[in-house]
Design a protein around this motif. Structure first.
Motif, PDB file in Angstrom:
ATOM      1  N   TYR A  14       0.842  -1.193   0.000  1.00 22.06           N
ATOM      2  CA  TYR A  14       0.000   0.000   0.000  1.00 22.06           C
ATOM      3  C   TYR A  14       0.872   1.236   0.000  1.00 22.06           C
ATOM      4  O   TYR A  14       1.905   1.296   0.666  1.00 22.06           O
ATOM      5  CB  TYR A  14      -0.922   0.013   1.221  1.00 22.06           C
ATOM      6  N   SER A  15       0.429   2.251  -0.730  1.00 23.84           N
ATOM      7  CA  SER A  15       1.120   3.536  -0.779  1.00 23.84           C
ATOM      8  C   SER A  15       0.126   4.596  -1.201  1.00 23.84           C
ATOM      9  O   SER A  15      -1.028   4.302  -1.516  1.00 23.84           O
ATOM     10  CB  SER A  15       2.291   3.472  -1.765  1.00 23.84           C
ATOM     11  N   ALA A  16       0.594   5.842  -1.205  1.00 29.34           N
ATOM     12  CA  ALA A  16      -0.270   6.950  -1.606  1.00 29.34           C
ATOM     13  C   ALA A  16      -0.681   6.782  -3.065  1.00 29.34           C
ATOM     14  O   ALA A  16       0.094   6.337  -3.899  1.00 29.34           O
ATOM     15  CB  ALA A  16       0.447   8.278  -1.413  1.00 29.34           C
ATOM     16  N   GLN A  17      -1.914   7.135  -3.349  1.00 22.89           N
ATOM     17  CA  GLN A  17      -2.462   7.011  -4.690  1.00 22.89           C
ATOM     18  C   GLN A  17      -2.511   8.374  -5.356  1.00 22.89           C
ATOM     19  O   GLN A  17      -2.475   9.407  -4.693  1.00 22.89           O
ATOM     20  CB  GLN A  17      -3.869   6.432  -4.618  1.00 22.89           C
ATOM     21  N   ARG A  18      -2.624   8.368  -6.658  1.00 23.37           N
ATOM     22  CA  ARG A  18      -2.733   9.626  -7.396  1.00 23.37           C
ATOM     23  C   ARG A  18      -4.152  10.165  -7.392  1.00 23.37           C
ATOM     24  O   ARG A  18      -4.367  11.350  -7.560  1.00 23.37           O
ATOM     25  CB  ARG A  18      -2.260   9.433  -8.829  1.00 23.37           C
ATOM     26  N   GLN A  19      -5.131   9.293  -7.215  1.00 28.00           N
ATOM     27  CA  GLN A  19      -6.525   9.717  -7.162  1.00 28.00           C
ATOM     28  C   GLN A  19      -7.136   9.214  -5.867  1.00 28.00           C
ATOM     29  O   GLN A  19      -6.869   8.101  -5.437  1.00 28.00           O
ATOM     30  CB  GLN A  19      -7.306   9.155  -8.347  1.00 28.00           C
ATOM     31  N   PHE A  20      -7.974  10.058  -5.263  1.00 27.18           N
ATOM     32  CA  PHE A  20      -8.589   9.708  -3.986  1.00 27.18           C
ATOM     33  C   PHE A  20     -10.078   9.514  -4.162  1.00 27.18           C
ATOM     34  O   PHE A  20     -10.715  10.172  -4.967  1.00 27.18           O
ATOM     35  CB  PHE A  20      -8.383  10.824  -2.961  1.00 27.18           C
ATOM     36  N   ASP A  21     -10.625   8.616  -3.355  1.00 23.72           N
ATOM     37  CA  ASP A  21     -12.069   8.464  -3.276  1.00 23.72           C
ATOM     38  C   ASP A  21     -12.510   8.917  -1.880  1.00 23.72           C
ATOM     39  O   ASP A  21     -11.705   9.388  -1.076  1.00 23.72           O
ATOM     40  CB  ASP A  21     -12.485   7.022  -3.576  1.00 23.72           C
ATOM     41  N   LEU A  22     -13.786   8.780  -1.605  1.00 27.21           N
ATOM     42  CA  LEU A  22     -14.331   9.256  -0.341  1.00 27.21           C
ATOM     43  C   LEU A  22     -13.712   8.545   0.863  1.00 27.21           C
ATOM     44  O   LEU A  22     -13.385   9.180   1.867  1.00 27.21           O
ATOM     45  CB  LEU A  22     -15.853   9.089  -0.328  1.00 27.21           C
ATOM     46  N   ALA A  23     -13.520   7.251   0.779  1.00 23.02           N
ATOM     47  CA  ALA A  23     -12.929   6.498   1.895  1.00 23.02           C
ATOM     48  C   ALA A  23     -11.513   6.978   2.190  1.00 23.02           C
ATOM     49  O   ALA A  23     -11.126   7.133   3.352  1.00 23.02           O
ATOM     50  CB  ALA A  23     -12.927   5.010   1.578  1.00 23.02           C
ATOM     51  N   THR A  24     -10.740   7.225   1.158  1.00 17.39           N
ATOM     52  CA  THR A  24      -9.367   7.704   1.335  1.00 17.39           C
ATOM     53  C   THR A  24      -9.347   9.080   1.978  1.00 17.39           C
ATOM     54  O   THR A  24      -8.548   9.339   2.877  1.00 17.39           O
ATOM     55  CB  THR A  24      -8.648   7.735  -0.019  1.00 17.39           C
ATOM     56  N   ILE A  25     -10.234   9.954   1.541  1.00 23.61           N
ATOM     57  CA  ILE A  25     -10.290  11.295   2.115  1.00 23.61           C
ATOM     58  C   ILE A  25     -10.702  11.238   3.578  1.00 23.61           C
ATOM     59  O   ILE A  25     -10.145  11.947   4.428  1.00 23.61           O
ATOM     60  CB  ILE A  25     -11.234  12.190   1.288  1.00 23.61           C
ATOM     61  N   LEU A  26     -11.657  10.373   3.913  1.00 21.25           N
ATOM     62  CA  LEU A  26     -12.078  10.230   5.306  1.00 21.25           C
ATOM     63  C   LEU A  26     -10.941   9.728   6.193  1.00 21.25           C
ATOM     64  O   LEU A  26     -10.702  10.267   7.287  1.00 21.25           O
ATOM     65  CB  LEU A  26     -13.275   9.283   5.405  1.00 21.25           C
ATOM     66  N   VAL A  27     -10.221   8.720   5.735  1.00 22.45           N
ATOM     67  CA  VAL A  27      -9.124   8.161   6.531  1.00 22.45           C
ATOM     68  C   VAL A  27      -7.975   9.167   6.641  1.00 22.45           C
ATOM     69  O   VAL A  27      -7.390   9.339   7.715  1.00 22.45           O
ATOM     70  CB  VAL A  27      -8.651   6.817   5.943  1.00 22.45           C
ATOM     71  N   ALA A  28      -7.631   9.847   5.557  1.00 22.11           N
ATOM     72  CA  ALA A  28      -6.547  10.837   5.599  1.00 22.11           C
ATOM     73  C   ALA A  28      -6.892  11.986   6.540  1.00 22.11           C
ATOM     74  O   ALA A  28      -6.045  12.440   7.319  1.00 22.11           O
ATOM     75  CB  ALA A  28      -6.264  11.358   4.196  1.00 22.11           C
ATOM     76  N   THR A  29      -8.124  12.451   6.496  1.00 27.23           N
ATOM     77  CA  THR A  29      -8.559  13.523   7.394  1.00 27.23           C
ATOM     78  C   THR A  29      -8.512  13.069   8.843  1.00 27.23           C
ATOM     79  O   THR A  29      -8.046  13.797   9.724  1.00 27.23           O
ATOM     80  CB  THR A  29      -9.978  13.989   7.020  1.00 27.23           C
ATOM     81  N   ALA A  30      -8.969  11.860   9.106  1.00 28.70           N
ATOM     82  CA  ALA A  30      -8.922  11.320  10.470  1.00 28.70           C
ATOM     83  C   ALA A  30      -7.483  11.151  10.945  1.00 28.70           C
ATOM     84  O   ALA A  30      -7.164  11.445  12.109  1.00 28.70           O
ATOM     85  CB  ALA A  30      -9.665   9.991  10.535  1.00 28.70           C
ATOM     86  N   ALA A  31      -6.598  10.702  10.060  1.00 23.66           N
ATOM     87  CA  ALA A  31      -5.192  10.534  10.438  1.00 23.66           C
ATOM     88  C   ALA A  31      -4.550  11.875  10.780  1.00 23.66           C
ATOM     89  O   ALA A  31      -3.841  11.989  11.797  1.00 23.66           O
ATOM     90  CB  ALA A  31      -4.428   9.849   9.307  1.00 23.66           C
ATOM     91  N   TYR A  32      -4.796  12.894   9.969  1.00 32.14           N
ATOM     92  CA  TYR A  32      -4.261  14.221  10.282  1.00 32.14           C
ATOM     93  C   TYR A  32      -4.860  14.747  11.592  1.00 32.14           C
ATOM     94  O   TYR A  32      -4.166  15.375  12.390  1.00 32.14           O
ATOM     95  CB  TYR A  32      -4.540  15.210   9.145  1.00 32.14           C
ATOM     96  N   ALA A  33      -6.127  14.498  11.832  1.00 30.57           N
ATOM     97  CA  ALA A  33      -6.760  14.939  13.080  1.00 30.57           C
ATOM     98  C   ALA A  33      -6.105  14.279  14.294  1.00 30.57           C
ATOM     99  O   ALA A  33      -5.848  14.941  15.306  1.00 30.57           O
ATOM    100  CB  ALA A  33      -8.253  14.636  13.053  1.00 30.57           C
ATOM    101  N   VAL A  34      -5.820  12.988  14.187  1.00 35.78           N
ATOM    102  CA  VAL A  34      -5.153  12.279  15.293  1.00 35.78           C
ATOM    103  C   VAL A  34      -3.751  12.826  15.510  1.00 35.78           C
ATOM    104  O   VAL A  34      -3.319  13.062  16.649  1.00 35.78           O
ATOM    105  CB  VAL A  34      -5.126  10.763  15.019  1.00 35.78           C
ATOM    106  N   ILE A  35      -3.027  13.062  14.427  1.00 39.43           N
ATOM    107  CA  ILE A  35      -1.669  13.599  14.549  1.00 39.43           C
ATOM    108  C   ILE A  35      -1.684  14.964  15.214  1.00 39.43           C
ATOM    109  O   ILE A  35      -0.914  15.236  16.146  1.00 39.43           O
ATOM    110  CB  ILE A  35      -0.996  13.672  13.165  1.00 39.43           C
TER     111      ILE A  35
END
Length: 145
Positions: A14-35
């Motif tokens: 797994y690695s960063a993708q060039r295109q994001f979907d809703l699930a990816t945006i939700l997880v990335a936002t949650a990860a930044y919020a936790v950090i």
């Protein structure tokens, strides 16, 4: 990566993708919020939090675009080394201390190694976030056929 539905999660890289979907945006936002919550909890300076956010974003960008996204570990390590060297070089050039510091190339070797280590660790965490997004996508967003 575009995952196949029958492929085992453990066998994929797994690695960063060039295109994001809703699930990816939700997880990335949650990860930044936790950090940011953890950084706020330990009372980290805003400059450190900003550098951490930029570092994570640059590492994810490197995973997606360096080597056509096929070597995310190497891309993360190179991004980390480059980021650390640039930050240290800029910090040293802005230092207004009365004793000038030399910019000998041997002083940067440990910085490169530390940057590669933290780039690799950050890349692993980014890959973990994309794995979590894949699991979320499969559990919540894909309709049963």
């Amino acid at each position: 990566m575009s995952p196949d539905s029958d492929e085992n999660v453990r066998s994929r890289l797994y690695s960063a993708q060039r295109q994001f979907d809703l699930a990816t945006i939700l997880v990335a936002t949650a990860a930044y919020a936790v950090i940011f919550a953890l950084l706020q909890f330990i009372r980290a300076p805003i400059s450190f939090a900003s550098l951490a956010a930029v570092f994570i974003a640059i590492t994810a960008f490197a995973q997606a675009f360096f080597f056509q996204g096929k070597r995310p570990r190497l891309a993360s390590a190179l991004a980390g080394a480059t980021f650390f060297v640039v930050v240290i070089a800029v910090t040293r050039s802005l230092d207004a201390s009365p004793t000038p510091r030399g910019h000998d190339i041997t002083q940067y070797f440990p910085i490169v190694l530390v940057g590669m280590f933290w780039g690799y660790v950050t890349g692993t965490l980014i890959g973990s976030a994309f794995m979590a997004a894949d699991v979320l996508r499969k559990q919540l967003f894909q309709r049963e056929r």
